[in-house]
Design a protein around this motif. Structure first.
Motif, PDB file in Angstrom:
ATOM      1  N   ALA A   1      32.767  54.413 -44.358  1.00 52.59           N
ATOM      2  CA  ALA A   1      33.212  55.358 -43.342  1.00 52.59           C
ATOM      3  C   ALA A   1      34.723  55.386 -43.281  1.00 52.59           C
ATOM      4  CB  ALA A   1      32.647  54.967 -41.978  1.00 52.59           C
ATOM      5  N   THR A   2      35.283  56.504 -43.546  1.00 49.44           N
ATOM      6  CA  THR A   2      36.721  56.681 -43.443  1.00 49.44           C
ATOM      7  C   THR A   2      36.984  58.005 -42.773  1.00 49.44           C
ATOM      8  OG1 THR A   2      36.778  57.730 -45.619  1.00 49.44           O
ATOM      9  CG2 THR A   2      37.209  55.372 -45.550  1.00 49.44           C
ATOM     10  N   SER A   3      38.160  58.139 -42.247  1.00 49.11           N
ATOM     11  CA  SER A   3      38.492  59.403 -41.597  1.00 49.11           C
ATOM     12  C   SER A   3      38.871  60.434 -42.636  1.00 49.11           C
ATOM     13  CB  SER A   3      39.666  59.197 -40.635  1.00 49.11           C
ATOM     14  OG  SER A   3      40.791  58.705 -41.343  1.00 49.11           O
TER      15      SER A   3
ATOM     16  N   GLY B   1      36.502  65.499 -48.704  1.00 49.49           N
ATOM     17  CA  GLY B   1      37.904  65.220 -48.956  1.00 49.49           C
ATOM     18  C   GLY B   1      38.426  64.033 -48.176  1.00 49.49           C
ATOM     19  N   TYR B   2      37.628  62.968 -48.061  1.00 43.10           N
ATOM     20  CA  TYR B   2      38.065  61.788 -47.316  1.00 43.10           C
ATOM     21  C   TYR B   2      38.834  60.849 -48.240  1.00 43.10           C
ATOM     22  CZ  TYR B   2      34.202  59.325 -49.571  1.00 43.10           C
ATOM     23  OH  TYR B   2      33.351  58.782 -50.503  1.00 43.10           O
TER      24      TYR B   2
ATOM     25  N   ASP C   1      35.192  63.120 -52.791  1.00 45.64           N
ATOM     26  CA  ASP C   1      34.690  64.467 -52.537  1.00 45.64           C
ATOM     27  C   ASP C   1      33.815  64.573 -51.291  1.00 45.64           C
ATOM     28  OD1 ASP C   1      36.077  65.367 -54.739  1.00 45.64           O
ATOM     29  OD2 ASP C   1      34.397  65.118 -56.106  1.00 45.64           O
ATOM     30  N   VAL C   2      32.635  63.942 -51.328  1.00 44.87           N
ATOM     31  CA  VAL C   2      31.681  64.099 -50.234  1.00 44.87           C
ATOM     32  C   VAL C   2      31.117  62.740 -49.852  1.00 44.87           C
ATOM     33  CG1 VAL C   2      29.552  65.226 -49.448  1.00 44.87           C
ATOM     34  CG2 VAL C   2      31.060  66.410 -51.062  1.00 44.87           C
ATOM     35  N   TRP C   3      31.005  62.502 -48.571  1.00 48.64           N
ATOM     36  CA  TRP C   3      30.440  61.273 -48.021  1.00 48.64           C
ATOM     37  C   TRP C   3      29.507  61.646 -46.892  1.00 48.64           C
ATOM     38  CZ3 TRP C   3      30.970  59.701 -42.921  1.00 48.64           C
ATOM     39  CH2 TRP C   3      30.583  58.390 -42.608  1.00 48.64           C
TER      40      TRP C   3
END
Length: 330
Positions: A13-15, A110-111, A125-127
């Motif tokens: 988990a990142t912003s 884009g995280y 790309d996608v999380w």
């Protein structure tokens, strides 16, 4: 199978990163357009055409297509942008996120993450987090970290016949005594064993690309699985404090497992040699597990990256969303 454990929070988990956006200013009456010679000249306007729409010198009317539909500079602009987007990877990322949204509303595009090999900040790309089952008031989920590649040349995966040890898995707050954890672990193992395994993957490139001339020298298949593995490793805990714990430490936490993935628009071809004749055997597939070898993984062989064609992603996401459903909720 080597398992990494952590209780540091939701894995991966990142912003979302701040993406710089181009901006432009529109005058009260005139919008600039680019003439064929590359200079910027003011666009002529008329009361009938509206601000910012080009007017032909001959008739003072908007140009039309072969069916008589008005085009104007706005139609050409949006058409050019659409063509450019379809050729690039932005739309693929949006499509993948849209398909993932059918299973969760917790996702990011884009995280940023810290690359474990370079120590530098990079953009993925996608999380997304797909919630699965709840056992004893404890929620279980799977985190998907997905790299997207808009390519056309075939990707060739070299079939693996297995090894001594399996891949490393990344769990957050895994408990050996929890039926939810063990159920998801077993279901994921069963699901992944239906997918062919490969020890390497490469993009079929022309001679010019193989010589590394400019941007075309990239091996997008190789780079994609390496970056997916880096995103996965960026969630590796420093201290597996909960290893061997009895029960989950906090009933309101989320237990999760992370799956690194790559989604591509290229055909996937599995290659190996016939054991009897030594001839090359080729098979087109819609998904393949690629083992990415890295140092420092203890007794694990590497990171297993699931490579999926875009047209098979919906089915794969449906299968992942069913992990652990046979586990009774309590």
């Amino acid at each position: 199978m080597r398992r990494w454990l952590t209780c540091a929070g939701a894995t991966g988990a990142t912003s979302p990163s701040r993406v710089p956006r181009a901006s432009f200013h529109v005058g009260a009456i005139v919008i600039n357009k680019k003439n064929p010679h590359g200079a910027f000249l003011p666009c002529r306007t008329s009361a009938s055409s509206g601000y910012g729409r080009g007017v032909s010198d001959e008739e003072g009317q908007l140009p039309s297509d072969e069916n008589g539909n008005p085009l104007g500079d706005e139609g050409k602009l949006l058409g050019d942008v659409r063509d450019w987007l379809e050729r690039g990877g932005y739309v693929l990322e949006m499509r993948v996120a849209l398909m993932l949204r059918a299973h969760t509303n917790i996702l990011s595009q884009g995280y940023t993450y810290t690359d474990p090999t370079t120590g530098r900040e990079r953009e993925a790309d996608v999380w997304g987090v797909v919630f699965l089952v709840e056992v004893e008031g404890h929620t279980h989920a799977v985190t998907l970290v997905i790299e997207c590649k808009q390519t056309q040349a075939p990707w060739i995966a070299f079939k693996s016949h297995g090894g001594l040890n399996g891949p490393v898995t990344l769990w957050d707050c895994y408990d050996d005594d929890c039926p939810g954890c063990s159920g998801i672990d077993e279901d994921l193992y069963t699901l992944m064993r239906t997918v062919p395994n490969a020890y390497a993957i490469t993009e079929k490139r022309t001679k010019e690309k193989q010589l590394g001339q400019g941007h075309n020298g990239k091996d997008h298949a190789y780079e994609a699985v390496q970056q997916a593995a880096n995103v996965f490793l960026s969630g590796k805990p420093q201290k597996p404090a909960d290893q061997g714990q009895e029960g989950h430490p906090d009933p309101v936490r989320v237990t999760g497992i992370t799956i690194p993935m790559v989604v591509t628009t290229s055909p996937l071809v599995l290659a190996h040699l016939d054991a009897g004749t030594g001839e090359i055997v080729l098979e087109e597939v819609d998904r393949v597990n690629v083992m990415v070898s890295r140092a420092g993984l203890d007794d694990a062989e590497g990171i297993e990256v699931l490579v999926v064609r875009l047209d098979a992603l919906g089915v794969v996401l449906d299968e992942i969303a069913k992990l652990g459903l046979s586990t009774p909720s309590r």
